[in-house]
Design an enzyme around this catalytic site. Structure first.
Site, PDB file in Angstrom:
ATOM      1  N   SER A 188       3.928   2.052   8.526  1.00 26.28           N
ATOM      2  CA  SER A 188       3.682   1.154   7.408  1.00 26.28           C
ATOM      3  C   SER A 188       4.989   0.907   6.666  1.00 26.28           C
ATOM      4  CB  SER A 188       2.656   1.761   6.447  1.00 26.28           C
ATOM      5  OG  SER A 188       1.388   1.825   7.030  1.00 26.28           O
ATOM      6  N   HIS A 194       0.821  -1.212   0.000  1.00 25.00           N
ATOM      7  CA  HIS A 194       0.000   0.000   0.000  1.00 25.00           C
ATOM      8  C   HIS A 194       0.854   1.260   0.000  1.00 25.00           C
ATOM      9  CE1 HIS A 194       0.214  -0.243   4.561  1.00 25.00           C
ATOM     10  NE2 HIS A 194       0.255   1.077   4.417  1.00 25.00           N
ATOM     11  N   ASP A 206       1.223  -7.803   2.284  1.00 24.44           N
ATOM     12  CA  ASP A 206       1.312  -6.360   2.027  1.00 24.44           C
ATOM     13  C   ASP A 206       2.780  -5.940   1.861  1.00 24.44           C
ATOM     14  OD1 ASP A 206       0.919  -3.663   1.825  1.00 24.44           O
ATOM     15  OD2 ASP A 206      -0.346  -3.482   3.593  1.00 24.44           O
TER      16      ASP A 206
END
Length: 724
Positions: free
Chosen positions: A645, A83, A219
């Site tokens: 992240s 992402h 991810d």
């Protein structure tokens, strides 16, 4: 009874919990190092941060200003979240080469794709410059004078602190202005896409599973840092070469077990751990519900279009994910703050804080803080709410309004800086908006506009509603704007902006879309922003004094870490399951079986690639399985937030074991209040990443670059690979 209740709350929900924290890596020696070693860490604080020798910090750059990444090979191979790289993957995707759907894998350096505007930033050195920044501020009387002097001091430090020519100095504030740190950084600007799984792996579960455990998402994405021939930062050039890092992370194949030590290194964006109770109450009861409602309406419109049109799905995939991310986060945050009784806990602590003040004889210095907080938050409430409506609707979720607001700012440039600045800004704006319109769909935006302008007119504070939104018919206004405004297409926008400044402004003022945005923006900037900024300045001054008082008066063993501010931090903990509610317990690891259990053929969120199904059916997991099962994700007690992240999850010996990408929904309130019982970060197991690269993508070239180790088996050498 009141006192007993207070003691109970603080016993059950202590403000300074014995877990959590986002610590400055240059200041780990002492309490933090001791605690990490008690949790099982085998490294020293200098292995994590060292100015004179390579250390973990040299393998963990800030990715494009918003995420974290890690170097995993001596050739500058970079790992981050899918992402985090999503917009880059999207920018290279077309209907013919849909890398979002099919994935992308460069089998040699020549196939790696450049990404103009993408950068990674390494921290070279951290220095405490508090004394220099605050010099000359103590005799000043007003907050604005203090801040002006601080900015002058910071500018002098940035300009004069020793660094190399290709490096940059940055100063950041900590503890609400009670500490300042200078960061010497170097930024690499030639970053190329190397690999990305299909979204059915990298985004598996999509918005349904976002912020949720159990999770089964691969991810991750891969990039490479390129440098000039001297291994220094350089703009993209065909003859740039892969960057040779000061340090890169070896990768552990031994996996994890519950209670294993975990260290997450990264750039957490923003937390507000020390807000007073009245501020949290305002967030829970007023600000979050308004923002949730706005984004909920926008997402429903976009989702309907995306499910019925593949081209729109490609255009809006990144935008939808960006909107949905914090929409769902705010929902979980409110639920978590309520479940953890955070407001009551903070109120109870504030009563104890008042007792500390009395005991220390500091009433004159600190006794006014809590009453003043209540006064100023009451005053700022309607302005803060109006501000959120403006930013969420005009500046974030309706593209026509967002474009219009940029044009309003263009007119302001003409008024403040003259024609030359106007023409330069106009040219830059035209070029920049080309990318915006590439992923713009008039029908989608029109329907979003209709839904959100209705919310603005009905729910925003009436005292600050512009005339153009009073007593409106949302359908009629929408039709008028989208039928006649030049802001609905790139070609008509460019025509609108042709001519000299006087001609352009004349055309803009006759455009119904621009006129609407101008009226909304004028009302906001004249009636809301000045008062909000002044009240917020007073609150910031209070918060700085409150933080100073907490540092001064709290018990010595209180865990008072600085709020996140997008600077490099260490957070440590262990692999740990949790119980979100009565009679429910979540194990800390998920497996590929869970992917198959969720599999829904051709579903937008839960489809599974055919090859992954084949590998599962054959149990062809290579060297990455554990007792015949393939680990996918795991959770830990690391205190993370947005910006973490892509952060590496590192074992006790400094090896990579996972990749941070999310938090559990019950614990998303950790930005405001960390509860060790339910706050968990979510990481993709590095063995699943390697399995996808190796067995799914067959990207042998990438695996061959990495250093794969078996620390639990005391094998600290590169694995000789076998193909099954």
């Amino acid at each position: 009874m009141k006192y007993i209740k207070l003691l109970f709350l603080l016993a059950v929900f202590p403000l300074f919990a014995q877990q959590g924290g986002m610590w400055i890596p240059s200041l780990l020696e002492g309490m933090n190092e001791k605690e990490m070693k008690e949790l099982g860490m085998q490294m020293s604080a200098k292995d994590i941060y060292d100015v004179n020798n390579s250390s973990l910090k040299d393998a963990v750059p800030h990715f494009n200003g918003g995420c974290t990444s890690e170097v995993i090979s001596p050739k500058g191979l970079l790992l981050t979240n899918h992402h985090c790289g999503y917009s880059m993957i999207q920018s290279h995707s077309t209907l013919e080469n849909d890398y979002l759907t099919d994935g992308f894998w460069a089998k040699d350096l020549n196939e790696e794709l450049p990404n103009p505007g993408t950068s990674v930033t390494f921290i070279v050195k951290i220095a405490d410059v508090t004394k220099q920044v605050l010099e000359g501020t103590h005799h000043l009387n007003t907050e604005s004078e203090i801040q002006q002097k601080i900015q002058t001091n910071i500018s002098q430090l940035v300009n004069n602190y020793p660094k190399e020519d290709w490096q940059e100095n940055r100063v950041k504030t900590f503890y609400e202005g009670n500490q300042y740190m200078l960061f010497v950084v170097e930024t690499f600007k030639d970053i190329r896409l190397v690999g990305a799984p299909p979204s059915s792996i990298g985004k598996f579960g999509s918005d349904t599973d976002n912020w949720v455990w159990p999770r089964h998402t691969g991810d991750f994405s891969l990039f490479r840092i390129y440098a000039d021939k001297n291994n220094r930062p350089a703009e993209y050039a065909a003859d740039n070469v892969p960057y040779t890092p000061k340090h890169y992370l070896p990768i552990s194949l031994d996996g994890i077990a519950e209670d294993d030590f975990t260290l997450v290194f990264g750039f957490p964006g923003r937390t507000q751990e020390y807000l007073p109770a009245v501020a949290v109450e305002q967030i829970v009861n007023e600000l979050n519900p308004a923002k949730i409602a706005i984004r909920d309406a926008a997402l429903k419109v976009q989702d309907e279009f995306m499910r019925n049109d593949q081209q729109i799905k490609i255009q809006y995939a990144s935008k939808y994910a960006r909107i949905a991310n914090y929409w769902k986060k705010w929902i979980g945050e409110n639920q978590g703050l309520t479940k953890s009784n955070a407001i009551a806990v903070k109120k109870a602590h504030e009563q104890v804080f008042q007792e500390w003040i009395k005991k220390a004889g500091k009433d004159e210095m600190y006794g006014h803080l809590i009453p003043d907080f209540e006064k100023y938050y009451d005053e700022i409430g309607p302005y803060a709410l109006s501000r959120d409506y403006f930013y969420e609707i005009v500046n974030r979720n309706v593209e026509l309004l967002k474009i219009g607001y940029q044009l309003v700012q263009l007119e302001l440039v003409l008024n403040s800086k003259g024609e030359q600045a106007f023409m330069a800004r106009k040219g830059n704006l035209i070029n920049r908006l080309a990318a915006t319109y590439k992923d713009y769909n008039k029908n989608v935006d029109e329907n979003v506009f209709k839904a959100l302008i209705d919310i603005y007119a009905k729910d925003a504070p009436k005292n600050f509603l512009p005339n153009s939104l009073k007593n409106i018919d949302p359908s009629a206004l929408t039709t008028k704007v989208y039928l006649t405004s030049a802001l609905t297409s790139y070609d008509s926008l460019k025509t609108l902006l042709e001519g000299n400044p006087e001609e352009v402004i004349g055309k803009l003022q006759n455009d119904p879309g621009y006129s609407l945005v101008y009226d909304i923006a004028k009302t906001y900037h004249m009636q809301v922003e000045p008062v909000y900024n002044q009240l917020n300045l007073e609150i910031q001054a209070l918060q700085r004094t409150y933080m100073k008082a907490l540092l001064e008066l709290s018990p010595q063993d209180a865990r008072i870490f600085p709020d996140a501010n997008s600077t490099l931090r260490v957070t440590y903990g262990t692999v740990k399951g949790y119980s979100p509610k009565d009679a429910v317990y979540y194990e800390p690891v998920t497996y590929l079986e869970g992917v198959i259990e969720k599999y829904v053929p051709n579903d937008y969120e839960f489809d599974v690639p055919e090859k992954l199904l084949e590998l599962y059916n054959k149990k062809d997991y290579g060297a990455y399985s554990e007792n015949g099962k393939l680990p996918v994700c795991f959770i830990g007690t690391n205190h993370t937030t947005g910006g973490n992240s892509g952060s590496p999850a590192i074992d006790s010996n400094g090896n990579l074991i996972g990749l941070n990408f999310d938090r559990v929904w019950e614990g998303t309130m950790s930005d405001i209040y960390y509860d060790p019982a339910i706050c968990r970060n979510i990481m993709v197991d590095i063995r699943y990443v390697l399995f996808i690269i190796d067995k799914y993508a067959e990207a042998d070239n990438l695996i061959a670059e990495m250093t794969l180790v078996h620390p639990k088996k005391n094998k600290n050498k590169k694995r000789s690979r076998k193909r099954n």
